[in-house]
Design an enzyme around this catalytic site. Structure first.
Site, PDB file in Angstrom:
ATOM      1  N   ALA A 338       0.836  -1.204   0.000  1.00 53.89           N
ATOM      2  CA  ALA A 338       0.000   0.000   0.000  1.00 53.89           C
ATOM      3  C   ALA A 338       0.867   1.249   0.000  1.00 53.89           C
ATOM      4  O   ALA A 338       1.711   1.432   0.879  1.00 53.89           O
ATOM      5  CB  ALA A 338      -0.926  -0.008   1.208  1.00 53.89           C
ATOM      6  N   ASP A 339       0.664   2.104  -0.978  1.00 57.24           N
ATOM      7  CA  ASP A 339       1.342   3.386  -1.013  1.00 57.24           C
ATOM      8  C   ASP A 339       0.853   4.229   0.171  1.00 57.24           C
ATOM      9  O   ASP A 339      -0.336   4.241   0.475  1.00 57.24           O
ATOM     10  CB  ASP A 339       1.028   4.088  -2.338  1.00 57.24           C
ATOM     11  CG  ASP A 339       1.877   5.319  -2.546  1.00 57.24           C
ATOM     12  OD1 ASP A 339       3.102   5.195  -2.539  1.00 57.24           O
ATOM     13  OD2 ASP A 339       1.297   6.410  -2.715  1.00 57.24           O
ATOM     14  N   LYS A 340       1.766   4.937   0.838  1.00 59.64           N
ATOM     15  CA  LYS A 340       1.390   5.662   2.051  1.00 59.64           C
ATOM     16  C   LYS A 340       0.572   6.915   1.738  1.00 59.64           C
ATOM     17  O   LYS A 340      -0.595   7.025   2.111  1.00 59.64           O
ATOM     18  CB  LYS A 340       2.629   6.066   2.853  1.00 59.64           C
ATOM     19  CG  LYS A 340       2.294   6.860   4.134  1.00 59.64           C
ATOM     20  CD  LYS A 340       3.524   7.386   4.810  1.00 59.64           C
ATOM     21  CE  LYS A 340       4.077   8.617   4.123  1.00 59.64           C
ATOM     22  NZ  LYS A 340       3.219   9.819   4.309  1.00 59.64           N
TER      23      LYS A 340
END
Length: 903
Positions: A338-340
């Site tokens: 998951a991209d932050k």
């Protein structure tokens, strides 16, 4: 100025970091983004005066246009590729043979299915090919360039290394460039790096193609264009990312299994028939029909329709599927990267807990900072400070008579304010070091302020100092420090915990510093085992086993480049994981395409959406959980159909082969086989709407289990058929024509009842079938019964014998169901153990309509499944293993999850 043809060394693009500093996995001495400007100008043979038009023309021929080079496949060849492979070959042979012997009905039906499969596959793949176009659209179309001492505006594709360009507020940077002399500017690189705040850039810093100028104006020297830019490398990674879905691999394995079986048995039948002296033409025609019956002609279509129906269901949940195979991949995802920024967090600054000096209230620090801010400037920092007020009405008693905005010289904002009593004072906010130099009590409070700033930095917070001066000319006094951070989405923690409960490990991937990554991971419920991606290789490097294990067990990755994201996904895939990747920026596009299931979140760039297989329309990650549940239901339907199709093929082939070899008797005619295929495969499309229960673990094509269960049912079927054959011929002395009708009805009814067996792992009644499914089965079997009773294309059977066949088929279906359960216990003992654990609280939960493991079931007081969301523990970071929740531990409930046995 010289214009020799020595090509400038290509530079490895780097990911920009806040404040304009650059980091890179490698930093060679001739790296044009980090060399002194004088050396850069020397290597590029240029100067702040730019190039002549003649030089630019020559360099354009040398370097090529400033655009992304596409590697396009011929559309016709791409379409024809869907007719190449084992199953298409079998279908094509059947089409040719049908035409050769004049079976035109079979010819057109099979040809239609063949073309339909190709069109569906081609359409899906074409949707995925838009990533490069979206990336190209992000590039600036015009640029201000100095040529022959004059400013001109050619198309950005005509830029070359050595050109001098002018960058102004709102401009999209057209190529990678180094800033020339001038004031500081602010550059929005969020689409490239995921960084929330605009980066402050100074003379000599590198700016990257595709970023946006948010403040200021300055000249810049172009050093890289086209695919040599940071942006271009990202585009090339998108083009290079190709994966073969597990769905495609599974269909290929099923096809190979059926092909080998069909060819072997049909060859035996033909050989025996020829040795017996049967008419050659009759033998070949029958062999053709039997081959057609054995080929899973409708299988690709049924599976595609099942996924298409699922895609419509996901669309209602605000998840748009651009590649149908992504549904099957999502069902098997066990690692979600998951991209932050913008995915786990809100991509908006928020004020944290304020540090205030002794004798100063935190509310006074926030108020002073808010008075030194302006909402109309739409500055992220100002808006965050203003939002930190407990009540916006607190500002009503104050009048700002003079405001000085932030500037690169003073590095702070300042406001002159008059309160309701007419008292005048000044407030200011800015970098803590700047504020300490400004105030009179700086030396006295320096130690406390430095400690607070360092504490905030360790947690990933950005700090602002706040000061106040009484009167117009009074001395400045330090008040406190305002910490700013990008807060997690409200549903992020719950989503991550739910994903973990469903067997999906979440790993955070961000371009931010490790401190910020660890703080965010802590807030969203992830572990803090964060790897610095600077120690990882690029997309072409093969990692050691130790590094691969570190990537596999990490909770997240910080300071990540696009190459790293792509590489992380690749390593995880090599270690046997089905990887999902969420993202929203251009920098996420390569990894989104490389991942088994790329997911573009709400608000994603066009490039990210085009590269992704699933696009979310609503903010947050909670919709991903809904999508995973739905995809697992869809997988169950496809799995059921695959077992059914294999079992039915075996049933017909084995029965026909044994009957011909042992009894020298064709138990059904060619037309009967065609009718079996049409009726059964036509009705089975309704399985796309069947009721199923998702499992709380990632799905995968277990071909040993699929082929094993299907083979068991495929062998039991002929045994039942020969039982009826024996009764009809030896006990009731039916003639061969009537016996053939009897066997046709048996194969039709018993065959369709098989779908009710393959659709459940438990007893067939454990999950109620969808209305459309049982109505379709009853409808087609009513037609088959009428055909047999009244003798359409066959000898009439009569209602008495038809009723007898139905009773006989149902009895054998009940017996087959028990045999199926025994086969599952033998072939999949681990699954049995897992079900026992998962139903420790409720023995009917595995088959119930409501799954207690669903996050909406939990109410913070009890956990019927050992998976209470808020108190959920990760047994070992990165593995997805689970322990009991607090309630279960207190009440001595059994462990749930993959570590239960070991514990």
């Amino acid at each position: 100025m010289s214009t020799d043809n020595t090509k400038t060394p290509k530079s490895t693009p780097t990911e920009p970091t806040p404040g304009g500093s650059q980091t890179s996995p490698s930093d060679p001495k001739n790296d044009l983004k980090s060399l002194p400007m004088a050396e850069v100008q020397k290597q590029l043979e240029s100067s702040p005066e730019g190039l002549t038009q003649a030089e630019a023309t020559q360099r354009l021929a040398q370097y090529g246009p400033n655009e992304i080079v596409e590697h396009k496949t011929n559309p016709l060849l791409k379409f024809l590729s869907y007719f190449w492979g084992p199953i298409p070959w079998m279908i094509e042979v059947a089409v040719i043979l049908s035409g050769a012997v004049g079976h035109w009905a079979d010819f057109f039906i099979i040809l239609l299915l063949l073309v339909a499969n190709g069109v569906v596959g081609y359409t899906e793949e074409r949707q995925a090919g838009n990533a490069i176009d979206a990336l190209k659209d992000k590039l600036a179309t015009k640029a201000r360039v100095k040529r022959d001492g004059q400013w001109v505006t050619p198309a950005s594709r005509e830029l070359v290394p050595g050109d001098v360009i002018r960058l102004r507020l709102g401009d999209i940077v057209p190529a990678d460039a180094r800033l020339l002399d001038g004031d500081e500017i602010e550059v929005d690189q969020s689409a490239l790096t995921g960084e929330s705040l605009p980066a402050t850039m100074q003379s000599g810093d590198a700016v990257f193609s595709g970023s946006i100028i948010r403040r200021g104006e300055i000249g810049a020297l172009v050093y890289a264009t086209g695919t040599d830019t940071y942006f271009g490398k990202t585009a090339e990674l998108v083009q290079d990312a190709h994966t073969v879905s597990h769905f495609q691999k599974a269909v290929l394995k099923i096809g190979n299994y059926l092909i080998i079986l069909a060819v072997a048995l049909v060859a035996v039948i033909v050989a025996v028939s020829i040795l017996r002296g049967d008419p050659l033409l009759t033998t070949l025609q029958f062999a053709l029909v039997l081959t057609v019956a054995a080929i899973p002609v409708a299988m690709p279509t049924v599976l595609s329709v099942t996924m298409a129906v699922g895609a419509r269901l996901l669309a209602k949940k605000q998840a748009i599927v651009s590649k149908l195979v992504a549904i099957e991949e999502l069902a098997g995802v066990d690692v979600l990267c998951a991209d932050k920024t913008g995915t786990l967090t809100q991509n908006a600054l928020t004020l944290g807990d304020v540090f205030s000096l002794e004798g100063v209230a935190a509310e006074d620090v926030i108020l002073a900072g808010a008075l030194a801010s302006r909402a109309e400037n739409d500055d992220p920092i100002d808006l965050a400070v203003l939002d930190g007020l407990s009540d916006p009405k607190d500002l009503r008693g104050y009048t700002v008579t003079h405001f000085e905005p932030f500037d690169p010289v003073h590095k702070r904002t300042e406001a002159t304010v008059t309160d309701a009593d007419g008292t005048t004072f000044k407030v200011s906010k800015g970098a803590p070091q700047v504020m300490l130099e400004l105030v009179s009590n700086g030396k006295k409070v320096n130690t406390a302020v430095d400690k607070a700033v360092n504490d905030f930095a360790a947690r990933g917070f950005r700090s602002l100092g706040v000061a106040r001066a009484e009167g117009k000319n009074g001395g400045w006094r330090f008040l406190g420090v305002l910490p700013l951070f990008d807060p997690p989405r409200t549903d992020a923690k719950t989503t991550i915990a739910t994903a973990l409960a469903m067997g999906v490990t979440v790993k955070m991937v961000t371009g931010d510093a490790i401190a910020i990554a660890k703080e965010t991971a802590l807030k969203v419920g992830l572990g803090t085992n964060i790897l610095d991606a600077a120690g990882l290789g690029d997309s072409k490097k093969k990692e050691t086993a130790k590094t691969g294990e570190a990537i596999e067990t990490a909770d997240g990755f910080a300071q990540v480049f696009p190459e790293h994201k792509y590489h992380i996904v690749d390593v995880l895939q090599q270690r046997g994981h089905i990887v999902g990747m969420t993202g929203d920026g251009v920098n996420d596009a390569p990894a989104l395409k490389k991942a088994d299931c790329g997911i573009a979140v709400s608000g994603a760039t066009d490039a990210a959406r085009a590269a992704a297989a699933i696009v979310l329309l609503t903010p947050g990650l909670s919709v991903i959980i809904d999508a995973i549940k739905e995809s697992r239901r869809i997988f169950q339907r496809m799995n059921s159909y695959a077992m059914y199709r294999i079992a039915e093929t075996l049933r017909v082939l084995l029965f026909m082969t044994v009957a011909i070899l042992l009894f020298n008797f064709y138990p059904v005619t060619a037309i009967m086989i065609v009718m079996l295929a049409l009726l059964n495969d036509g009705a089975i499309l309704s399985i796309a709407y069947d009721k199923v229960h998702y499992r709380n673990e990632p799905e995968a094509w277990n071909m040993r289990l699929v082929l094993g269960i299907a083979t068991v049912l495929g062998v039991v079927g002929p045994i039942a058929a020969f039982g009826l054959f024996y009764l009809g011929e030896r006990v009731f002395n039916l003639g061969h024509p009537q016996l053939q009708t009897l066997m046709y009805l048996m194969l039709s009814v018993a065959g369709h009842l098989t779908i009710f067996l393959t659709r459940t792992r438990g007893p067939f009644w454990s999950i109620k079938p969808a209305r459309i499914l049982w109505m379709a089965v009853l409808g087609t079997q009513a037609v088959a019964t009428l055909i047999a009773v009244y003798g359409l294309f066959m000898t009439p059977l009569g209602w008495g014998w038809a009723g007898f066949v139905w009773v006989y088929a149902i009895i054998w279906a009940l017996l087959s169901d028990r045999i199926k359960l025994l086969a599952y216990r033998i072939l999949d003992p681990a699954s049995k153990r897992s079900r026992k654990q998962s139903t420790a609280h409720d023995s009917t939960a595995f088959y119930s309509g409501t799954d207690p493991r669903d996050p909406v079931f939990h109410d913070n007081t009890e956990c019927p499944y050992g998976l209470e969301i808020k108190n959920h523990h990760n047994d070992r970071p990165g593995t997805g293993h689970r322990r009991r929740c607090d309630w279960c531990a207190q009440h001595d409930q059994p462990l749930v999850g993959s570590n239960a046995d070991a514990s």
